[in-house]
Structure formats: C-alpha cells, structure tokens
Write an enzyme that holds these catalytic residues in place. Sequence first.
Site, PDB file in Angstrom:
ATOM      1  N   CYS A  12      -0.027   3.774  -4.269  1.00 22.51           N
ATOM      2  CA  CYS A  12      -1.758   3.815  -4.229  1.00 22.51           C
ATOM      3  C   CYS A  12      -2.114   3.638  -5.805  1.00 22.51           C
ATOM      4  O   CYS A  12      -1.807   4.532  -6.098  1.00 22.51           O
ATOM      5  CB  CYS A  12      -2.055   4.708  -3.501  1.00 22.51           C
ATOM      6  SG  CYS A  12      -3.652   4.135  -3.368  1.00 22.51           S
ATOM      7  N   ARG A  20      -2.344 -15.436   5.480  1.00 24.60           N
ATOM      8  CA  ARG A  20      -2.636 -15.464   6.194  1.00 24.60           C
ATOM      9  C   ARG A  20      -4.025 -16.108   6.660  1.00 24.60           C
ATOM     10  O   ARG A  20      -5.108 -16.799   7.421  1.00 24.60           O
ATOM     11  CB  ARG A  20      -2.298 -14.690   7.771  1.00 24.60           C
ATOM     12  CG  ARG A  20      -2.921 -14.130   8.923  1.00 24.60           C
ATOM     13  CD  ARG A  20      -2.352 -14.625  10.086  1.00 24.60           C
ATOM     14  NE  ARG A  20      -3.161 -14.948  11.314  1.00 24.60           N
ATOM     15  CZ  ARG A  20      -2.851 -14.478  12.542  1.00 24.60           C
ATOM     16  NH1 ARG A  20      -1.754 -14.096  13.071  1.00 24.60           N
ATOM     17  NH2 ARG A  20      -3.242 -14.629  13.088  1.00 24.60           N
TER      18      ARG A  20
HETATM   19  P1  IMP Z   1       3.085   8.361   0.905  1.00 19.36           P
HETATM   20  O1  IMP Z   1       2.637   9.365   1.726  1.00 19.36           O
HETATM   21  O2  IMP Z   1       2.014   8.893  -0.979  1.00 19.36           O
HETATM   22  O3  IMP Z   1       3.635   7.320   0.044  1.00 19.36           O
HETATM   23  O4  IMP Z   1       1.501   7.078   1.171  1.00 19.36           O
HETATM   24  C1  IMP Z   1       1.493   6.551   2.098  1.00 19.36           C
HETATM   25  C2  IMP Z   1      -0.052   5.962   2.136  1.00 19.36           C
HETATM   26  O5  IMP Z   1      -0.288   5.408   1.725  1.00 19.36           O
HETATM   27  C3  IMP Z   1       0.062   5.156   3.700  1.00 19.36           C
HETATM   28  O6  IMP Z   1      -0.062   5.586   4.828  1.00 19.36           O
HETATM   29  C4  IMP Z   1      -1.861   4.395   3.658  1.00 19.36           C
HETATM   30  O7  IMP Z   1      -2.420   5.393   3.510  1.00 19.36           O
HETATM   31  C5  IMP Z   1      -1.632   4.837   2.106  1.00 19.36           C
HETATM   32  N1  IMP Z   1      -1.150   3.352   1.327  1.00 19.36           N
HETATM   33  C6  IMP Z   1       0.525   2.376   2.019  1.00 19.36           C
HETATM   34  N2  IMP Z   1       0.343   1.266   1.080  1.00 19.36           N
HETATM   35  C7  IMP Z   1      -0.826   1.386   0.077  1.00 19.36           C
HETATM   36  C8  IMP Z   1      -1.588   0.265  -0.670  1.00 19.36           C
HETATM   37  O8  IMP Z   1      -0.468  -0.483  -1.440  1.00 19.36           O
HETATM   38  N3  IMP Z   1      -2.442   1.061  -2.123  1.00 19.36           N
HETATM   39  C9  IMP Z   1      -2.891   2.005  -1.590  1.00 19.36           C
HETATM   40  N4  IMP Z   1      -2.289   2.599  -0.887  1.00 19.36           N
HETATM   41  C10 IMP Z   1      -1.452   2.527   0.307  1.00 19.36           C
END
Ligand code: IMP
Length: 497
Positions: free
Chosen positions: A313, A414
């Site tokens: 993110c 889209r």
């Molecule tokens: P991780 O477990 O730290 O990899 O975070 C996953 C979470 O990041 C997802 O469930 C979303 O809430 C968030 N997320 C997914 N894609 C993005 C993005 O492109 N930008 C910001 N947050 C994201």
Amino acid sequence: MAHNIILQPSRTLMEFRLLPKLTTSQTAIDKISLKTPLVYSSDSQRKYNLNIPIVSAAMQSVSGSRMGIELAKLGGCAFIFCSQPIDEQVAMVSTIKHSKAGFVKPKVVPPYMLISELHKLRLSTDYNVFPVTDENNRLLGIITRNDFDRTLHGSLQVQDRMIPRANLVTGVNTINLKSANAILVESHQSVLPIVDENDKLLYLVFRKDIEDHLNNPLQVVDHQKRLICTAAINTHDYKERINELVNEGIDALCIDSSDGYTEFQKNVLEWSLSEYPDVPVIGGNVVTADGFRYLVDHGARAIKIGMGSGSICITQEQKGTGRGLATAIIAVSDARDKYFSETGKYIPLIADGGIVNSKDLVIALALGADYAMMGRYFARMEESPTETVTINNRIMKPYWGEGSNRAREWQQRRYHQATFAEGVEGFVEYAGKLKDNIDRTIMKIKSTLSTCGVSSIPELHQHAELELVSSLSIREGKVHDVFVPQNNDYLGDNDQF
Ligand code: IMP
C-alpha cells in the site's frame, strides 16, 4: 487551524506485547477454540462462524477459487476479488459452492437418456456418477462410468445400464456425515444417495469426501453443507453484481474500498438491505469511531479496519491519509463495544493490512479484532492464483495491490475513472502449501492464548493485558549478541509466520 490535532502518535501492531497470565488446564493449547463470528446475526438470522480467525484478501493475486476451497476447508474463507467482470467472479464462486463438502447436489439424468449422450455429459461436467430420477425427482437408480462402455452401449438407454433403486443402499434426510460414513462402509458403495420420505433425491455423499471431511474437521459450510464463500463488491456495478452473486449462493459480501466512510457505501448497504435483507454485507475500511458508526447505522454487519498499512500500500504516501493499524483497532473496538452496550448487537471487526506474522495477528485480536484479513501471507502460498518464478535463485510469487496499475487496468477500462496508483507490484517468497502454513500459524496463536490464560477470542478481548514496547525492548526480544549460523530453525526477520 485544523478541527482536531492528535499529538499522540498512531501505533502499529509490532509496538505491542501481551503480558502473560495464569495458564490453567482449561487454557492448555488443546482446549483453545478460535471460533469467531464472520458477521453479526440476530436471533432470527442465519449464523456464520469461522473456525479460524483468518480470511484472505479480495485481491487478484490472492483469492481465486482454489484459495476459496482450501481456506474454507481449513476453517476460514476467501473473499473473491471484484476487480474482474461479474461473470468471471460468479464462476469462481460457483466453483467453490459446487466443490465437494460432504453433501453434494448432484447432476441428475432421466432414465431414457442415451448412453452416448451421457458420455458427452460426463466429458463436459467431469462427473463420474449420475443419479437417475423420474420427473418428480424420485430416485430410480445410479449410473457410474463403470456401468457402461461408450462403444458397446452407446445406443442403449441409461435405464438399461444403471444400478436400479432396489439394489441401492440410501440414507434419509436427517442423516449426518458420520452416520453416512458408517452406512457407506457397510454398503460397499462408493456413493450414498440421500433421499426424503417420498424417495426424492436430495444429495449424494461420496466416500472420498467423507475422508476429506474427516481430515478437515474445521471446514466451514453453509446450511446446505456447501463450503462457505464470500466475495467483494464495489460501489459502481453493485446492483448487478450482488444479484448474480446472491443467485450463486454467496454467503456474505464485503464492500471493497480503502476508504469506506462514504455515502457510496451507505447507498450500497441500503440497496442490499432492501433487496436481500438476509445476505450480510461487511463495510469498510474505516479507522475511526465515526466511520464505524456511520456504516453500522446503515446496516453493515461487520466492519473492516485499516488504511495505509497493507504491505503493497502507498495510500499514506500518496494521499497523506491513514492510521497505524493498532490505533485504528483500538478506536474502532471502543466504538464497537459502546454500540454493543447500547444495542446488544455485537459487530465483528476485521483487522486488515500489514499483518506480518503470527504475533501481529494475535495482537490485533487482543486489541479487539475478531479476525484478520491478509494478502501477502496468502499470496505466498501454493493455492494463490499466480505461478512461481525464480529470482536470484529464490522461488517467488508475484503479488500486487488492487490499487496498483496492474489491477487498476480493468477498473479503468470499465469505469473510465482517472485515478492514480495507491499500490505497488512486487514479489513474495514462495511458502508452500496453505495447510502447512495455516497449521503452524494456528498453533502459534493458540500458544499465545494459552500463555495469556484464555481459551477463546472473546476471553482474550476480556482479559488481555497489552503493553507498548520501546525500540530497545524490541531489539532485546530478538536473538542478540550471539552468532547464529544459518539454519532452518531460526530465520530471524525472515521467519514471517
Ligand atoms: P497485506 O496483508 O499487508 O498484504 O495487506 C492486504 C490488504 O491491503 C488488503 O486486504 C487491502 O485492504 C489492502 N490493499 C490491497 N491492495 C491495495 C493497494 O493497492 N493499495 C492499498 N492497499 C491495498
């Protein structure tokens, strides 16, 4: 001057530690249950519980049908991503819903069907067992691929080759999987038809599914004994998407957005509640008490927490908005608890984004979350939808954000939206089979609960004592001042779960 300036820094999960409490025989690891509610349900509504507090993120590189099937078998569920055409998302849901979880709604054939047609049906469906029924769905027999030869019997009818009803052992409607297994073992059959009192066919139970079920005692199923399946929706094409997903038997929906405190989510919640009052919708993401209350007041039955903390993110950098996940959970849990005292409705909270290892996960639970959503964790697994690649002799899998250019391509085509990237594209180290990883993670979480003297997540919420730690204390908590030759027992910061 700003309306409010908070001078306490926002906290991350890794800044907290749990204090130990008396461990008793009642809180030994084998006594601990990690059962947790997926959504709020009133007394008259269907209950949805997960058996492990872990769900996979609604992301292209994480949650496809394979992840959906395997994770539901292990006690959690996958949120099928919505950054794809509606029919493709529905096809993934359909695959999960029709995968075997004990009681299978079979594809039936009429007695007069030609064997040559049955052969074609077998090839197109990949099924090997077909119950034969009359026009009132009464069981007439069963035909399997061992009962005919396409060239010898092609011009015969199914009824000429089927095993007739009189020779079949069946079960009755009220039977459970355990008794079905007992009957199957005695019957010498590999499949048991379940019929009602009028001999109408309800389900088939396959011997190999029972074995699968016994190997996965935590699997989560719906009221028809199909694996549970959840899916993400967006605030654009939600009407059509929800219609289709509900038709396919979706169990719960989640509005997928980095910022859920919006009128757009209110519109989705209100529409869904009026059209499908029984289908729970999860709102989010929020990081404040106000955001929580707004979505819950408009019908959200669980709330997802987190902004800017996900591993891929860049929202905080791009927009300057966000909050440390620990602070966000504390703020929203407090609002949830107040809402519960006011209304008696317990709204489950989901910690989402930036959970790096088991200790972060259990800290999120202790702070008030009911379960966690993870992307990176699952992207590393065999069951994620991507192929492995080798980079510098290391086996990796690609992982990209839903807000990255790669995922946004479809959305932009889209919706013709001019936006900017809020996520990046990268790689994560391949971690092997989901089951091995989940088993290890669950064992660590149970071990923490045991040390904290509690035997369930609600007890953890009630009794957990947490403390902020200094950066020196974090250093002290790692291996220090010894030389550890590289081995597989201790991977230091690489031991990510
Ligand atoms: P991780 O477990 O730290 O990899 O975070 C996953 C979470 O990041 C997802 O469930 C979303 O809430 C968030 N997320 C997914 N894609 C993005 C993005 O492109 N930008 C910001 N947050 C994201």
